[in-house]
Scaffold this motif. Sequence first.
Motif, PDB file in Angstrom:
ATOM      1  N   ALA A 176       0.832  -1.205   0.000  1.00 42.14           N
ATOM      2  CA  ALA A 176       0.000   0.000   0.000  1.00 42.14           C
ATOM      3  C   ALA A 176       0.866   1.253   0.000  1.00 42.14           C
ATOM      4  CB  ALA A 176      -0.931  -0.003   1.212  1.00 42.14           C
ATOM      5  N   GLN A 177       1.958   1.232   0.748  1.00 37.39           N
ATOM      6  CA  GLN A 177       2.844   2.393   0.798  1.00 37.39           C
ATOM      7  C   GLN A 177       3.549   2.604  -0.535  1.00 37.39           C
ATOM      8  OE1 GLN A 177       4.954   3.663   4.390  1.00 37.39           O
ATOM      9  NE2 GLN A 177       6.832   3.210   3.260  1.00 37.39           N
ATOM     10  N   ARG A 178       3.956   1.527  -1.195  1.00 37.10           N
ATOM     11  CA  ARG A 178       4.584   1.658  -2.513  1.00 37.10           C
ATOM     12  C   ARG A 178       3.613   2.268  -3.522  1.00 37.10           C
ATOM     13  NH1 ARG A 178       7.301  -3.270  -1.536  1.00 37.10           N
ATOM     14  NH2 ARG A 178       5.559  -4.411  -2.415  1.00 37.10           N
ATOM     15  N   GLN A 179       2.343   1.892  -3.398  1.00 35.80           N
ATOM     16  CA  GLN A 179       1.348   2.380  -4.351  1.00 35.80           C
ATOM     17  C   GLN A 179       1.034   3.863  -4.141  1.00 35.80           C
ATOM     18  OE1 GLN A 179      -2.194  -0.054  -5.050  1.00 35.80           O
ATOM     19  NE2 GLN A 179      -3.429   1.807  -5.046  1.00 35.80           N
ATOM     20  N   GLU A 180       0.866   4.288  -2.911  1.00 38.02           N
ATOM     21  CA  GLU A 180       0.408   5.648  -2.627  1.00 38.02           C
ATOM     22  C   GLU A 180       1.485   6.581  -2.081  1.00 38.02           C
ATOM     23  OE1 GLU A 180      -2.716   6.758  -3.356  1.00 38.02           O
ATOM     24  OE2 GLU A 180      -3.016   4.784  -4.243  1.00 38.02           O
ATOM     25  N   GLY A 181       2.596   6.042  -1.605  1.00 40.27           N
ATOM     26  CA  GLY A 181       3.627   6.874  -1.006  1.00 40.27           C
ATOM     27  C   GLY A 181       3.510   6.958   0.508  1.00 40.27           C
ATOM     28  N   HIS A 182       2.357   6.621   1.031  1.00 38.96           N
ATOM     29  CA  HIS A 182       2.113   6.563   2.475  1.00 38.96           C
ATOM     30  C   HIS A 182       0.898   5.668   2.702  1.00 38.96           C
ATOM     31  CE1 HIS A 182      -0.683   9.700   1.217  1.00 38.96           C
ATOM     32  NE2 HIS A 182      -1.376   9.434   2.315  1.00 38.96           N
ATOM     33  N   ILE A 183       0.589   5.395   3.966  1.00 39.50           N
ATOM     34  CA  ILE A 183      -0.528   4.506   4.276  1.00 39.50           C
ATOM     35  C   ILE A 183      -1.641   5.338   4.914  1.00 39.50           C
ATOM     36  CG2 ILE A 183      -1.254   2.430   5.488  1.00 39.50           C
ATOM     37  CD1 ILE A 183       1.773   1.655   5.471  1.00 39.50           C
ATOM     38  N   ALA A 184      -2.670   5.594   4.157  1.00 42.36           N
ATOM     39  CA  ALA A 184      -3.805   6.385   4.624  1.00 42.36           C
ATOM     40  C   ALA A 184      -4.712   5.531   5.502  1.00 42.36           C
ATOM     41  CB  ALA A 184      -4.585   6.921   3.426  1.00 42.36           C
ATOM     42  N   PRO A 185      -5.530   6.158   6.344  1.00 42.49           N
ATOM     43  CA  PRO A 185      -6.474   5.383   7.173  1.00 42.49           C
ATOM     44  C   PRO A 185      -7.408   4.487   6.347  1.00 42.49           C
ATOM     45  CG  PRO A 185      -6.353   7.639   7.953  1.00 42.49           C
ATOM     46  CD  PRO A 185      -5.554   7.583   6.679  1.00 42.49           C
ATOM     47  N   GLU A 186      -7.770   4.940   5.156  1.00 41.49           N
ATOM     48  CA  GLU A 186      -8.630   4.118   4.288  1.00 41.49           C
ATOM     49  C   GLU A 186      -7.910   2.847   3.851  1.00 41.49           C
ATOM     50  OE1 GLU A 186      -7.874   7.384   3.423  1.00 41.49           O
ATOM     51  OE2 GLU A 186      -9.681   8.252   4.314  1.00 41.49           O
ATOM     52  N   ALA A 187      -6.599   2.954   3.620  1.00 34.26           N
ATOM     53  CA  ALA A 187      -5.804   1.779   3.250  1.00 34.26           C
ATOM     54  C   ALA A 187      -5.724   0.807   4.422  1.00 34.26           C
ATOM     55  CB  ALA A 187      -4.409   2.196   2.811  1.00 34.26           C
ATOM     56  N   MET A 188      -5.610   1.344   5.639  1.00 36.50           N
ATOM     57  CA  MET A 188      -5.570   0.487   6.821  1.00 36.50           C
ATOM     58  C   MET A 188      -6.888  -0.258   6.987  1.00 36.50           C
ATOM     59  SD  MET A 188      -3.662   2.864   9.586  1.00 36.50           S
ATOM     60  CE  MET A 188      -2.401   3.985   9.081  1.00 36.50           C
ATOM     61  N   GLU A 189      -8.006   0.416   6.702  1.00 37.33           N
ATOM     62  CA  GLU A 189      -9.308  -0.239   6.783  1.00 37.33           C
ATOM     63  C   GLU A 189      -9.422  -1.357   5.754  1.00 37.33           C
ATOM     64  OE1 GLU A 189     -12.419   2.641   6.433  1.00 37.33           O
ATOM     65  OE2 GLU A 189     -11.682   3.792   8.150  1.00 37.33           O
ATOM     66  N   GLU A 190      -8.959  -1.092   4.532  1.00 34.76           N
ATOM     67  CA  GLU A 190      -9.017  -2.098   3.468  1.00 34.76           C
ATOM     68  C   GLU A 190      -8.136  -3.305   3.802  1.00 34.76           C
ATOM     69  OE1 GLU A 190      -9.935  -4.052  -0.063  1.00 34.76           O
ATOM     70  OE2 GLU A 190     -10.952  -2.424   0.997  1.00 34.76           O
ATOM     71  N   ILE A 191      -6.948  -3.057   4.310  1.00 31.65           N
ATOM     72  CA  ILE A 191      -6.049  -4.152   4.689  1.00 31.65           C
ATOM     73  C   ILE A 191      -6.662  -4.956   5.834  1.00 31.65           C
ATOM     74  CG2 ILE A 191      -3.799  -4.686   5.718  1.00 31.65           C
ATOM     75  CD1 ILE A 191      -2.704  -2.291   4.050  1.00 31.65           C
ATOM     76  N   GLY A 192      -7.230  -4.276   6.814  1.00 34.20           N
ATOM     77  CA  GLY A 192      -7.902  -4.962   7.916  1.00 34.20           C
ATOM     78  C   GLY A 192      -9.055  -5.827   7.434  1.00 34.20           C
ATOM     79  N   ARG A 193      -9.817  -5.306   6.476  1.00 32.87           N
ATOM     80  CA  ARG A 193     -10.946  -6.074   5.922  1.00 32.87           C
ATOM     81  C   ARG A 193     -10.447  -7.344   5.223  1.00 32.87           C
ATOM     82  NH1 ARG A 193     -13.210  -7.046   1.399  1.00 32.87           N
ATOM     83  NH2 ARG A 193     -11.915  -5.662   0.145  1.00 32.87           N
ATOM     84  N   ARG A 194      -9.362  -7.222   4.471  1.00 32.39           N
ATOM     85  CA  ARG A 194      -8.837  -8.379   3.740  1.00 32.39           C
ATOM     86  C   ARG A 194      -8.218  -9.431   4.663  1.00 32.39           C
ATOM     87  NH1 ARG A 194      -7.463  -7.486  -2.021  1.00 32.39           N
ATOM     88  NH2 ARG A 194      -8.470  -5.539  -2.590  1.00 32.39           N
ATOM     89  N   LEU A 195      -7.675  -8.976   5.793  1.00 32.31           N
ATOM     90  CA  LEU A 195      -7.002  -9.906   6.706  1.00 32.31           C
ATOM     91  C   LEU A 195      -7.868 -10.290   7.905  1.00 32.31           C
ATOM     92  CD1 LEU A 195      -3.413  -8.361   6.719  1.00 32.31           C
ATOM     93  CD2 LEU A 195      -4.312 -10.208   5.298  1.00 32.31           C
ATOM     94  N   ASP A 196      -9.109  -9.865   7.916  1.00 27.31           N
ATOM     95  CA  ASP A 196     -10.054 -10.168   9.006  1.00 27.31           C
ATOM     96  C   ASP A 196      -9.526  -9.697  10.362  1.00 27.31           C
ATOM     97  OD1 ASP A 196     -11.786 -11.384   7.166  1.00 27.31           O
ATOM     98  OD2 ASP A 196     -10.764 -13.309   7.384  1.00 27.31           O
ATOM     99  N   CYS A 197      -9.050  -8.463  10.406  1.00 29.60           N
ATOM    100  CA  CYS A 197      -8.634  -7.867  11.673  1.00 29.60           C
ATOM    101  C   CYS A 197      -9.121  -6.414  11.708  1.00 29.60           C
ATOM    102  CB  CYS A 197      -7.119  -7.950  11.863  1.00 29.60           C
ATOM    103  SG  CYS A 197      -6.154  -6.970  10.711  1.00 29.60           S
ATOM    104  N   SER A 198      -9.046  -5.814  12.855  1.00 33.77           N
ATOM    105  CA  SER A 198      -9.578  -4.458  12.990  1.00 33.77           C
ATOM    106  C   SER A 198      -8.614  -3.428  12.396  1.00 33.77           C
ATOM    107  CB  SER A 198      -9.821  -4.137  14.460  1.00 33.77           C
ATOM    108  OG  SER A 198      -8.591  -3.995  15.129  1.00 33.77           O
ATOM    109  N   PRO A 199      -9.150  -2.309  11.903  1.00 37.55           N
ATOM    110  CA  PRO A 199      -8.285  -1.236  11.426  1.00 37.55           C
ATOM    111  C   PRO A 199      -7.386  -0.689  12.541  1.00 37.55           C
ATOM    112  CG  PRO A 199     -10.531  -0.880  10.671  1.00 37.55           C
ATOM    113  CD  PRO A 199     -10.552  -2.031  11.623  1.00 37.55           C
ATOM    114  N   ALA A 200      -7.855  -0.772  13.785  1.00 39.29           N
ATOM    115  CA  ALA A 200      -7.050  -0.310  14.918  1.00 39.29           C
ATOM    116  C   ALA A 200      -5.793  -1.167  15.068  1.00 39.29           C
ATOM    117  CB  ALA A 200      -7.869  -0.343  16.199  1.00 39.29           C
ATOM    118  N   TYR A 201      -5.930  -2.473  14.841  1.00 38.66           N
ATOM    119  CA  TYR A 201      -4.765  -3.351  14.923  1.00 38.66           C
ATOM    120  C   TYR A 201      -3.775  -3.022  13.803  1.00 38.66           C
ATOM    121  CZ  TYR A 201      -1.812  -7.450  15.148  1.00 38.66           C
ATOM    122  OH  TYR A 201      -0.716  -8.265  15.244  1.00 38.66           O
TER     123      TYR A 201
END
Length: 85
Positions: free
Chosen positions: A33-58
Amino acid sequence: MFVFSEKSEKKIEEILKKYPVKLSALLPLLALAQRQEGHIAPEAMEEIGRRLDCSPAYVQSVCSFYSMFYTGPVGKYVIQFCINI
């Protein structure tokens, strides 16, 4: 809303095949995600959490632990100093 590119989607499939436990793919997906956008936005964290079945907070807690991940835009060059002797 954050969307991975088509190229990144293929890479995600490869990454997830390598790990029997989905959560183990967290660091590679953050790096992707960082390579794609240059940084990791909160929306990217939510998407990664959704794909890995974990919370965005984690995902955010892991992201904030490592200094190599940026949660906001950064310049072309990043200089870091070690202040621990």
